[in-house]
Design a protein around this motif. Structure first.
Motif, short mmCIF file in Angstrom:
data_model
loop_
_atom_site.label_atom_id
_atom_site.label_comp_id
_atom_site.label_asym_id
_atom_site.label_seq_id
_atom_site.Cartn_x
_atom_site.Cartn_y
_atom_site.Cartn_z
N ASN A 35 -4.53 12.89 -1.85
CA ASN A 35 -4.63 11.94 -0.92
C ASN A 35 -5.04 10.67 -1.48
O ASN A 35 -5.85 9.70 -1.04
CB ASN A 35 -5.55 11.88 0.24
CG ASN A 35 -5.07 13.16 1.13
OD1 ASN A 35 -3.85 13.18 1.28
ND2 ASN A 35 -5.91 13.88 1.65
N GLN A 50 -9.31 6.95 -2.49
CA GLN A 50 -8.95 8.35 -2.21
C GLN A 50 -9.56 8.60 -0.86
O GLN A 50 -10.90 8.43 -0.32
CB GLN A 50 -9.44 9.16 -3.12
CG GLN A 50 -8.95 10.79 -3.20
CD GLN A 50 -9.24 11.32 -4.42
OE1 GLN A 50 -10.38 11.23 -5.01
NE2 GLN A 50 -8.60 12.55 -4.42
N ALA A 73 -7.37 1.63 -6.47
CA ALA A 73 -6.89 2.97 -5.81
C ALA A 73 -7.98 3.65 -5.15
O ALA A 73 -9.21 3.13 -5.44
CB ALA A 73 -6.42 3.77 -6.89
N GLU A 94 0.63 -1.22 0.13
CA GLU A 94 -0.03 -0.19 0.00
C GLU A 94 1.06 1.21 -0.06
O GLU A 94 1.88 1.28 0.93
CB GLU A 94 -0.89 0.21 1.28
CG GLU A 94 -1.94 1.22 1.11
CD GLU A 94 -3.13 0.99 2.32
OE1 GLU A 94 -3.92 1.78 2.44
OE2 GLU A 94 -3.46 -0.38 2.78
N TYR A 95 0.64 2.14 -0.94
CA TYR A 95 1.74 3.21 -1.09
C TYR A 95 0.77 4.45 -1.67
O TYR A 95 -0.14 4.57 -2.27
CB TYR A 95 2.64 2.78 -2.06
CG TYR A 95 2.22 2.25 -3.38
CD1 TYR A 95 2.27 2.99 -4.47
CD2 TYR A 95 1.84 0.85 -3.59
CE1 TYR A 95 1.70 2.63 -5.67
CE2 TYR A 95 1.59 0.40 -4.61
CZ TYR A 95 1.26 1.18 -5.84
OH TYR A 95 1.18 0.50 -6.95
N PRO A 96 1.22 5.78 -1.35
CA PRO A 96 0.72 6.95 -1.86
C PRO A 96 0.85 6.85 -3.57
O PRO A 96 2.13 6.81 -4.03
CB PRO A 96 1.32 7.83 -1.30
CG PRO A 96 2.50 7.53 -0.63
CD PRO A 96 2.45 6.09 -0.64
N CYS A 97 0.00 7.17 -4.07
CA CYS A 97 0.23 7.43 -5.70
C CYS A 97 -0.59 8.65 -6.35
O CYS A 97 -0.99 8.49 -7.58
CB CYS A 97 -0.29 6.13 -6.24
SG CYS A 97 -2.03 5.66 -6.04
N SER A 98 -0.71 9.72 -5.51
CA SER A 98 -1.35 11.01 -6.18
C SER A 98 -0.57 11.37 -7.41
O SER A 98 -1.08 12.08 -8.34
CB SER A 98 -1.43 11.98 -5.18
OG SER A 98 -2.30 11.44 -3.95
N GLU A 154 -4.42 6.63 -2.82
CA GLU A 154 -3.38 5.71 -2.37
C GLU A 154 -3.69 4.47 -3.30
O GLU A 154 -4.83 4.12 -3.54
CB GLU A 154 -3.85 5.13 -0.76
CG GLU A 154 -3.72 6.04 0.28
CD GLU A 154 -2.37 6.28 0.68
OE1 GLU A 154 -1.45 5.33 0.75
OE2 GLU A 154 -1.93 7.51 0.70
N CYS A 155 -2.65 3.79 -3.32
CA CYS A 155 -2.71 2.54 -4.23
C CYS A 155 -2.56 1.30 -3.34
O CYS A 155 -1.75 1.35 -2.60
CB CYS A 155 -1.88 2.67 -5.40
SG CYS A 155 -2.13 3.85 -6.69
N LYS A 172 -12.47 6.45 3.26
CA LYS A 172 -12.06 5.81 1.96
C LYS A 172 -13.06 5.97 0.70
O LYS A 172 -14.41 5.80 1.22
CB LYS A 172 -11.55 4.59 2.00
CG LYS A 172 -10.38 4.27 2.89
CD LYS A 172 -9.95 3.04 3.02
CE LYS A 172 -8.86 2.83 3.84
NZ LYS A 172 -8.26 1.40 3.85
#
Length: 104
Positions: free
Chosen positions: A64, A78, A76, A33-37, A66-67, A85
């Motif tokens: 905000n 948000q 994904a 799980e990681y930020p992907c904006s 997240e993937c 979420k």
């Protein structure tokens, strides 16, 4: 007598080998799980339609996002201002075949 010495030496070698063997480590479960904006753009952005970014149709913009990946499958979501979420779903069917970078 000779065969018992060979058997004893073999057992000793096996025991020593088992004692010196490296310990097993846990393998990666494939979950991430990681930020992907930074991978998303809003539809009215100039860079949105050049194919390098995903396009997010969201009332929250591209903040905000997240993937979540699990063995090559990525989803994904948000977070809104209250921390709830909201799923960003890619299109399916005919639309998904032509524009896979859209997320609603």
């Amino acid at each position: 007598m000779k065969s018992t010495m060979v058997i004893a030496a073999g057992a000793l070698a096996l025991g020593f080998g088992a004692m010196c063997a490296p310990t097993a480590t846990a393998q990666d479960a494939g979950y991430g799980e990681y930020p992907c904006s930074d991978q998303f753009q809003v539809p009215w952005s100039l860079d949105a339609w050049n194919g390098t970014h995903k396009v997010a149709f969201s009332p929250f913009g591209t903040d905000n996002i997240e993937c979540v990946s699990f063995y090559g499958q990525t989803a994904a979501y948000q977070l809104d201002a209250q921390g709830r979420k909201h799923a960003l779903n890619p299109p399916s069917g005919v639309l998904g075949a032509f524009v896979p970078n859209l997320y609603f």
